[in-house]
Design an enzyme around this catalytic site. Structure first.
Site, PDB file in Angstrom:
ATOM      1  N   GLY A   1     -32.592 -31.626  -6.117  1.00 46.07           N
ATOM      2  CA  GLY A   1     -31.640 -31.272  -7.121  1.00 46.07           C
ATOM      3  C   GLY A   1     -30.963 -32.509  -8.001  1.00 46.07           C
ATOM      4  O   GLY A   1     -31.521 -33.656  -7.460  1.00 46.07           O
ATOM      5  N   ASN A   2     -30.034 -32.125  -8.284  1.00 47.50           N
ATOM      6  CA  ASN A   2     -29.427 -33.596  -8.988  1.00 47.50           C
ATOM      7  C   ASN A   2     -28.027 -33.575  -9.121  1.00 47.50           C
ATOM      8  O   ASN A   2     -27.286 -32.499  -8.847  1.00 47.50           O
ATOM      9  CB  ASN A   2     -29.940 -34.021 -10.466  1.00 47.50           C
ATOM     10  CG  ASN A   2     -29.847 -33.017 -11.426  1.00 47.50           C
ATOM     11  OD1 ASN A   2     -28.772 -32.680 -11.692  1.00 47.50           O
ATOM     12  ND2 ASN A   2     -30.884 -32.127 -11.735  1.00 47.50           N
ATOM     13  N   ARG A   3     -27.226 -34.460  -9.768  1.00 46.35           N
ATOM     14  CA  ARG A   3     -25.653 -34.683  -9.696  1.00 46.35           C
ATOM     15  C   ARG A   3     -24.903 -33.913 -10.813  1.00 46.35           C
ATOM     16  O   ARG A   3     -23.873 -34.126 -10.779  1.00 46.35           O
ATOM     17  CB  ARG A   3     -25.367 -36.003  -9.237  1.00 46.35           C
ATOM     18  CG  ARG A   3     -25.732 -36.578  -7.899  1.00 46.35           C
ATOM     19  CD  ARG A   3     -24.897 -37.978  -7.683  1.00 46.35           C
ATOM     20  NE  ARG A   3     -25.701 -38.655  -6.643  1.00 46.35           N
ATOM     21  CZ  ARG A   3     -25.278 -38.494  -5.478  1.00 46.35           C
ATOM     22  NH1 ARG A   3     -24.462 -37.724  -4.995  1.00 46.35           N
ATOM     23  NH2 ARG A   3     -26.050 -39.357  -4.447  1.00 46.35           N
TER      24      ARG A   3
END
Ligand code: CTP
Ligand code: CA
Length: 235
Positions: A33-35
Site C-alpha cells: 500500500g501507500n501513505r
C-alpha cells in the site's frame, strides 16, 4: 468560505475524481500500500459539489475520511478495481481528476493462505505492472472514445534527484502522460503526505505554469478547480 457563498460555476458539469491509495494483496492478511490519506481528492470532490458539479468520487483507501455530502461515492481497493470504476463513469464525464495514489505494481498472484516464514528464508515477491489509469483515459480520448471529456487532470508527487529538480521531473511527466493539467506536489520531509497543506505547481499542456503556494488542501482544491473551469469555459 461558506458553501452558499461559493460560485456555482461548475453547474451542469460532470466530474469524476479518484482519491486515496490502492492496496494490492499479498496474502489474506498482507498488502502493498501507500501513505495517501485521500484528503486532496476528497477536498476536490466536496468543493466541486459545492460549486454545482455532479461528482463521482472513486475512493481507494483513505485515513477514514467522511464521504463528501452530495457526491456519488464508489469504494475500491485495488488499482484494477479503480480502473474499472473510473472507466464506468468517464464516458459521460466532462472532467476526470486522478488524485489517487495508484500502485504501479501488484504481486503477480495473491497467496490463498498466509505466507509463512519457512526456515527464516524471506519469500520472494514477484511484481507485475498495474494498468496506468490516467494514460488509459488519455489514450481513449485520443482515439475519439470520450467525446464529452474536455479536461483530464493528473497529479504528481515529486522530489528532486540527480536527474533534475521537482519541476523538471514534473514537466516531463506532463509530456509523458498527455493530460491537460498536472498538479505537482513537492514532497520531502513533512510535505504532502498525511498533512493538511501542500506546495507545488499547476502545469498546463500549453506550457502555462502557476505556483501553488503552501496552503491548505481546501485552498489547493479551489485553485485546481479554477484552472479546470478556465479550460472548460475558455480553453
Ligand atoms: N496514475 C494512474 N495509474 C497508475 C499510476 C498513476 O492513473 N497505475 C496516475 C495518478 O493518479 C496520477 C498520475 O498518474 O494522477 C501520476 O502518477 P505518478 O505515480 O506520479 O506517475 P507514474 O507515471 O507512475 O510515475 P512514477 O514513476 O514517478 O511513479
Ligand atoms: Ca507511480
Amino acid at each position: 468560505e461558506r458553501p452558499d457563498s461559493l460560485p456555482r460555476d461548475l453547474a451542469g458539469c460532470s466530474i469524476v475524481v479518484s482519491a486515496g491509495g490502492t492496496r494490492e494483496s499479498l496474502d489474506p492478511v498482507r498488502f502493498l500500500g501507500n501513505r495517501s490519506s485521500g484528503k486532496q481528492g476528497y477536498a476536490l470532490a466536496r468543493l466541486a459539489v459545492q460549486r454545482g458539479a455532479r461528482v463521482t468520487l472513486v475512493s481507494g483507501v483513505t485515513a477514514g475520511l467522511e464521504p463528501p455530502a452530495g457526491a456519488h461515492v464508489v469504494q475500491v481497493t485495488t488499482a484494477e478495481q479503480m480502473q474499472d470504476a473510473v472507466r464506468a463513469h468517464t464516458a459521460t464525464a466532462d472532467v476526470v481528476i486522478m488524485a489517487a495514489a495508484v500502485a504501479d505494481f501488484r504481486p503477480d498472484s495473491m497467496a490463498e493462505s498466509k505466507i509463512k516464514k519457512v526456515q527464516d528464508e524471506p519469500a520472494t515477491i514477484t511484481l507485475v505492472q498495474n494498468p496506468d489509469i490516467l494514460a488509459g483515459i488519455v489514450e481513449q480520448r485520443a482515439a475519439g472514445d470520450l467525446p464529452a471529456t474536455r479536461v483530464i487532470v493528473g497529479f504528481a508527487a515529486e522530489t528532486g534527484d540527480e536527474h533534475g529538480d521537482v519541476l523538471t521531473h514534473a514537466r516531463s511527466k506532463l509530456q509523458r502522460k498527455g493530460c491537460d493539467l498536472l498538479v505537482v506536489n513537492a514532497v520531502g520531509e513533512g510535505k504532502a503526505f498525511e498533512v493538511d497543506s501542500n506546495m507545488g505547481w499547476i502545469l498546463r499542456a500549453d506550457g502555462g505554469e502557476s505556483a501553488l503556494p503552501l496552503s491548505s488542501k481546501n485552498l489547493m482544491a479551489s485553485r485546481i478547480l479554477d484552472a479546470v473551469g478556465t479550460l472548460l469555459f475558455t480553453g
